[in-house]
Scaffold this motif. Structure first.
Motif, mmCIF file in Angstrom:
data_model
loop_
_atom_site.group_PDB
_atom_site.id
_atom_site.type_symbol
_atom_site.label_atom_id
_atom_site.label_comp_id
_atom_site.label_asym_id
_atom_site.label_seq_id
_atom_site.Cartn_x
_atom_site.Cartn_y
_atom_site.Cartn_z
ATOM 1 N N ASP A 58 18.546 34.865 60.297
ATOM 2 C CA ASP A 58 18.676 36.326 60.207
ATOM 3 C C ASP A 58 20.138 36.670 59.953
ATOM 4 O O ASP A 58 20.976 36.622 60.855
ATOM 5 C CB ASP A 58 18.189 36.999 61.484
ATOM 6 C CG ASP A 58 18.115 38.515 61.361
ATOM 7 O OD1 ASP A 58 18.679 39.079 60.392
ATOM 8 O OD2 ASP A 58 17.496 39.151 62.231
ATOM 9 N N ASP A 59 20.440 37.008 58.696
ATOM 10 C CA ASP A 59 21.814 37.350 58.312
ATOM 11 C C ASP A 59 22.356 38.521 59.119
ATOM 12 O O ASP A 59 23.556 38.604 59.375
ATOM 13 C CB ASP A 59 21.890 37.661 56.813
ATOM 14 C CG ASP A 59 20.938 38.765 56.409
ATOM 15 O OD1 ASP A 59 19.713 38.645 56.673
ATOM 16 O OD2 ASP A 59 21.403 39.755 55.813
ATOM 17 N N ASN A 60 21.498 39.419 59.555
ATOM 18 C CA ASN A 60 21.934 40.589 60.330
ATOM 19 C C ASN A 60 22.463 40.214 61.709
ATOM 20 O O ASN A 60 23.185 40.989 62.320
ATOM 21 C CB ASN A 60 20.782 41.583 60.477
ATOM 22 C CG ASN A 60 20.353 42.125 59.148
ATOM 23 O OD1 ASN A 60 21.161 42.646 58.391
ATOM 24 N ND2 ASN A 60 19.070 41.973 58.828
ATOM 25 N N LYS A 61 22.086 39.039 62.214
ATOM 26 C CA LYS A 61 22.532 38.609 63.539
ATOM 27 C C LYS A 61 23.708 37.645 63.483
ATOM 28 O O LYS A 61 24.252 37.285 64.522
ATOM 29 C CB LYS A 61 21.363 37.992 64.299
ATOM 30 C CG LYS A 61 20.293 39.019 64.653
ATOM 31 C CD LYS A 61 19.222 38.414 65.506
ATOM 32 C CE LYS A 61 18.207 39.487 65.887
ATOM 33 N NZ LYS A 61 17.160 38.950 66.754
ATOM 34 N N HIS A 80 13.964 33.327 56.228
ATOM 35 C CA HIS A 80 14.397 34.454 57.041
ATOM 36 C C HIS A 80 13.366 34.712 58.132
ATOM 37 O O HIS A 80 12.188 34.460 57.922
ATOM 38 C CB HIS A 80 14.548 35.702 56.146
ATOM 39 C CG HIS A 80 15.432 36.741 56.719
ATOM 40 N ND1 HIS A 80 14.967 37.709 57.569
ATOM 41 C CD2 HIS A 80 16.764 36.971 56.574
ATOM 42 C CE1 HIS A 80 15.967 38.518 57.911
ATOM 43 N NE2 HIS A 80 17.063 38.076 57.321
ATOM 44 N N ARG A 93 27.457 38.599 58.973
ATOM 45 C CA ARG A 93 26.459 39.533 58.429
ATOM 46 C C ARG A 93 26.145 39.239 56.959
ATOM 47 O O ARG A 93 26.071 40.129 56.129
ATOM 48 C CB ARG A 93 26.907 40.985 58.583
ATOM 49 C CG ARG A 93 27.106 41.414 60.002
ATOM 50 C CD ARG A 93 26.097 42.490 60.355
ATOM 51 N NE ARG A 93 26.355 43.115 61.609
ATOM 52 C CZ ARG A 93 25.835 42.714 62.773
ATOM 53 N NH1 ARG A 93 25.072 41.664 62.804
ATOM 54 N NH2 ARG A 93 26.093 43.354 63.876
ATOM 55 N N ARG A 94 25.948 37.939 56.669
ATOM 56 C CA ARG A 94 25.587 37.547 55.306
ATOM 57 C C ARG A 94 24.780 36.263 55.336
ATOM 58 O O ARG A 94 24.744 35.556 56.340
ATOM 59 C CB ARG A 94 26.834 37.358 54.453
ATOM 60 C CG ARG A 94 27.708 36.170 54.863
ATOM 61 C CD ARG A 94 28.833 35.928 53.867
ATOM 62 N NE ARG A 94 29.693 34.831 54.246
ATOM 63 C CZ ARG A 94 29.440 33.533 54.001
ATOM 64 N NH1 ARG A 94 28.334 33.184 53.366
ATOM 65 N NH2 ARG A 94 30.286 32.601 54.384
#
Length: 163
Positions: free
Chosen positions: A131-134, A159, A138-139
């Protein structure tokens, strides 16, 4: 009429009270027993069902705890009536990229590099839970980063699913 035993024979009329850990009562118990297809109470000692019957059958049973199930249905032996065993087994061979413990793109790269060192060239490296958001950055990991740590392996990072 009782089904099961208390480690011996069930108490007979006029016998002394039997001690159990738990009595579940006011239930719709599906027994899978043709002689008594349903019941309303269950007695449990340790991790064993020791008696099944109607509430009146278990009236002389002394329990450390009694739980009123409010008419809920109880069925035997179903821990999980639905599973994807093959997918579970496959996941055991994949990299867990969940956060935690993965917090950075560097953490992802370290895990991919470790797996690449273990596998023969050309073997897929698959990860799940990414999970790029975590991640701190952030990528997503970049192709050049993956090629650097696993130059001889195709890599697929799945993902995480939305919850």
């Amino acid at each position: 009429m009782l089904v099961g035993t208390y480690g011996g024979a069930p108490p007979s009329e006029g016998s002394h009270s039997v001690q159990v850990d738990l009595v579940l009562e006011n239930a719709n118990v599906i027994t899978v027993d043709e002689a008594m297809p349903t019941a309303t109470a269950i007695a449990v000692t340790g991790d064993r069902i020791v008696a099944v019957g109607d509430r009146s059958d278990l009236a002389d049973v002394t329990a450390r705890r009694r739980v009123d199930l409010g008419g809920a249905t109880v069925v035997p032996g179903f821990d999980d009536a639905h599973n994807h065993m093959a997918l579970f087994g496959e996941a055991l061979t994949q990299l867990d990229l969940s956060t935690p413990p993965v917090h950075t793109v560097g953490d992802v790269m370290d895990l991919v590099a470790e797996r690449a060192a273990e596998l023969p060239a050309g073997t897929w490296i698959v990860g799940f839970g990414h999970d790029d958001n975590k991640l701190a950055e952030r990528r997503h990991p970049r192709l050049d980063e993956l090629d650097r740590v696993a130059p001889n392996h195709p890599v697929m990072l799945q993902h995480r699913r939305a919850t």
